[in-house]
Design an enzyme around this catalytic site. Sequence first.
Site, PDB file in Angstrom:
ATOM      1  N   VAL A  35      42.804  38.572  39.196  1.00 18.24           N
ATOM      2  CA  VAL A  35      43.749  38.711  38.094  1.00 18.24           C
ATOM      3  C   VAL A  35      45.165  38.810  38.649  1.00 18.24           C
ATOM      4  CG1 VAL A  35      42.095  39.777  36.527  1.00 18.24           C
ATOM      5  CG2 VAL A  35      43.425  41.219  38.076  1.00 18.24           C
ATOM      6  N   PRO A  73      36.608  38.885  43.346  1.00 21.57           N
ATOM      7  CA  PRO A  73      36.199  40.285  43.185  1.00 21.57           C
ATOM      8  C   PRO A  73      36.724  40.867  41.880  1.00 21.57           C
ATOM      9  CG  PRO A  73      37.107  39.895  45.378  1.00 21.57           C
ATOM     10  CD  PRO A  73      37.385  38.674  44.566  1.00 21.57           C
ATOM     11  N   PRO A  74      35.892  41.582  41.126  1.00 20.76           N
ATOM     12  CA  PRO A  74      36.393  42.231  39.904  1.00 20.76           C
ATOM     13  C   PRO A  74      37.547  43.160  40.216  1.00 20.76           C
ATOM     14  CG  PRO A  74      34.002  42.307  39.994  1.00 20.76           C
ATOM     15  CD  PRO A  74      34.463  41.811  41.330  1.00 20.76           C
ATOM     16  N   CYS A  75      38.428  43.320  39.256  1.00 27.51           N
ATOM     17  CA  CYS A  75      39.579  44.198  39.444  1.00 27.51           C
ATOM     18  C   CYS A  75      39.119  45.640  39.354  1.00 27.51           C
ATOM     19  CB  CYS A  75      40.641  43.911  38.387  1.00 27.51           C
ATOM     20  SG  CYS A  75      42.177  44.834  38.631  1.00 27.51           S
ATOM     21  N   THR A  76      39.016  46.302  40.486  1.00 21.08           N
ATOM     22  CA  THR A  76      38.541  47.685  40.546  1.00 21.08           C
ATOM     23  C   THR A  76      39.602  48.552  41.213  1.00 21.08           C
ATOM     24  OG1 THR A  76      37.509  47.303  42.694  1.00 21.08           O
ATOM     25  CG2 THR A  76      36.141  46.933  40.748  1.00 21.08           C
TER      26      THR A  76
END
Length: 405
Positions: free
Chosen positions: A153, A107-110
């Site tokens: 990340v 999952p993108p770092c949001t």
Amino acid sequence: MPTEPATSNAPSRSKLPVISLFAGAGGLDLAVERVADAPLSAPSTPTDGPFRVAVATDYAPQALDTLALNLPETATLPGDIRNTPTSELLHAGSLSEGDAALVVGGPPCTPFSKSGFWLAEKRESRDPNASLLEEYVRVVAQSRPEAFVLENVQALTYKTHQGAFRQLLAALSELGYNPQWKTLLAADYGVPQLRKRVFIVGRRDGIAFKFPEPTHAGPSETTRTWDRSKLPHVTAAEAFAGLETSPEAGELVEGKYGELAAEIPDGQNYLWHTSRYGGRDEFKWRSRYWTFLLRLAPDKPSSTLQAQPGPYVGPFHWENRRNDAGELRARRLRVPELLRLMTFPDNFQLIGNRADIQRQLGNAVPMELGKAVLRALTLQLGYVDPETDSDDRLVRSTSSAVLIS
């Protein structure tokens, strides 16, 4: 946001199906499909392995087009995961609940919401502010794979996100998967890149996953001593060995800092042009990001490849080229070189312009790092026999230190 229909060719049904979330250009997907390839090898035709990526989804259609070009038997489902029901993913992959061997994805770092899917009362209805990590948990909860692999990340483990990270682990634990996590340095697994990523792995049977031991060792930004009994880190020069490339449009570093960039020795950055080093006194000490005007060192792994670098953000190649005026200029890394640093196969195809390609590769998981984690999981789940020489070699061999194309 409605999703487009899934597209696929007829997959091999004899292999174990995998669901890929936040797939991007397919770094983890390649690792899934190539888990049987010998470590540190990327043959043009993958070795037959136990898994197939049944369905992959991502918000970026162009990256998913790249994945489909390289994994044509995978059903692709572009769209926002927050508006993609798990049932739609299962249908696209011709799966039912419990069929998937794995769910994988990064999952993108949001920004993380303070409430979400891990709260029991939230599971009956969708929270429009739920984070993408919560969406990953939701798919695991509703598809019930045998195991999952989540990559992210390193910052996810930092104190700033401690609450969300604990909630994530608690949610996966509540589902019975006993999640184990560890921050891995890609270079320690044969990737010629000093990229750190956190992996979270869980099994449906609750047995704790054991992370693979590093096969390589060497210095890094935070390591000054290392295990010299292991293979040395793969260097950029070793990664590029035998690679023939051609000049690419716009590869020279021109403009305001073009001349300065060309004067920086390999392995150095803008700090060369401060009062403490041998270049021009142009910059204040530690006034820029480390990657500003950074040059690769041929005898070391690369720094982390950036997904959206500015015009003066490296790493740039250690070699200079002359521009039309005959002036020496640093050059950007060429696409085949980026593929080598990501341990992707040389014949991997990418869709888009140079910036699109940089973004897709910079956001991807280095294939060899994904393979290391997935090989360990494959062995522990019993999909290969550790007593069989050929299978054991696929899981634990570390005999080669350079990519074989």
